[in-house]
Write an enzyme that holds these catalytic residues in place. Structure first.
Site, PDB file in Angstrom:
ATOM      1  CB  CYS A  84     -34.863  39.775 -43.999  1.00 34.94           C
ATOM      2  SG  CYS A  84     -35.729  41.191 -45.115  1.00 34.94           S
ATOM      3  CG  HIS A 169     -37.666  35.757 -43.505  1.00 40.10           C
ATOM      4  ND1 HIS A 169     -37.209  36.482 -42.711  1.00 40.10           N
ATOM      5  CD2 HIS A 169     -37.955  37.334 -44.736  1.00 40.10           C
ATOM      6  CE1 HIS A 169     -38.026  37.611 -42.204  1.00 40.10           C
ATOM      7  NE2 HIS A 169     -38.710  38.390 -43.987  1.00 40.10           N
ATOM      8  CD  GLU A 171     -36.732  34.310 -39.790  1.00 36.53           C
ATOM      9  OE1 GLU A 171     -37.035  35.130 -40.055  1.00 36.53           O
ATOM     10  OE2 GLU A 171     -36.262  33.768 -40.787  1.00 36.53           O
TER      11      GLU A 171
END
Length: 184
Positions: A84, A169, A171
């Protein structure tokens, strides 16, 4: 060992959890804890790879430090993954441009990957996004390998170096994001 740069992302705990699940040896440093130079003795040279996290808010010093990290990683051929904000600052550091979007993109989004690459295979992936900027012009020797209905450069990569950026993202993007981090 991987160096994770903590830029104050809301998702840093999720990123570290992914690395822990993968059994990856890593070290976390906040952007303001680094001593970066361009010579061979700089703090980054001993790492196998670097991950630049996202951020919560804009900070001029954070931008300067992250740009130095990108330039040093580029010079020393250290693999780099920008997440990002990490993608955005990587693009700026390497002479690309970003633009502010009309609206913030937030939530799960379909991303269309156009070819097989080291970090993601061709196809449609569902990922979590939360950003207000996007890449307008890629740096030299970078290609876009994925797009969405809201962003034309969702995943970018250098043509000769192990440098990647994702606008979303990984994650917090479930199996697709976990696989990207694993393959990086």
């Amino acid at each position: 060992m991987i160096l994770v740069i903590d830029n104050g992302s809301s998702f840093i705990v999720d990123l570290l959890s992914c690395l822990n699940r993968l059994g990856i040896n890593y070290e976390v440093k906040r952007y303001n804890e680094l001593n970066i130079g361009y010579d061979d003795n700089n703090e980054l040279v001993g790492y196998d790879a670097i991950i630049l996290s996202g951020r919560k808010s804009n900070d001029r010093f954070m931008n300067i430090v992250n740009m130095d990290i990108v330039k040093s990683a580029y010079k020393h051929n250290i693999p780099l993954l920008g997440i990002c904000y990490g993608l955005e600052i990587m693009v700026l550091a390497l002479n690309g441009t970003i633009i502010r979007m009309r609206e913030r993109v937030t939530g799960i989004n379909h991303v269309y990957v156009t070819c097989d690459t080291p970090i993601v295979d061709k196809g449609i992936i569902d990922v979590y996004e939360s950003h207000l900027y996007e890449v307008a012009r890629l740096p030299r020797n970078f290609v876009s390998i994925a797009f969405s209905n809201t962003c034309k450069n969702e995943v970018i990569m250098h043509t000769n170096k192990r440098i990647f950026g994702v606008q979303f993202h990984p994650e917090v993007s479930g199996v697709y994001g976990y696989e990207i981090i694993k393959r990086f």
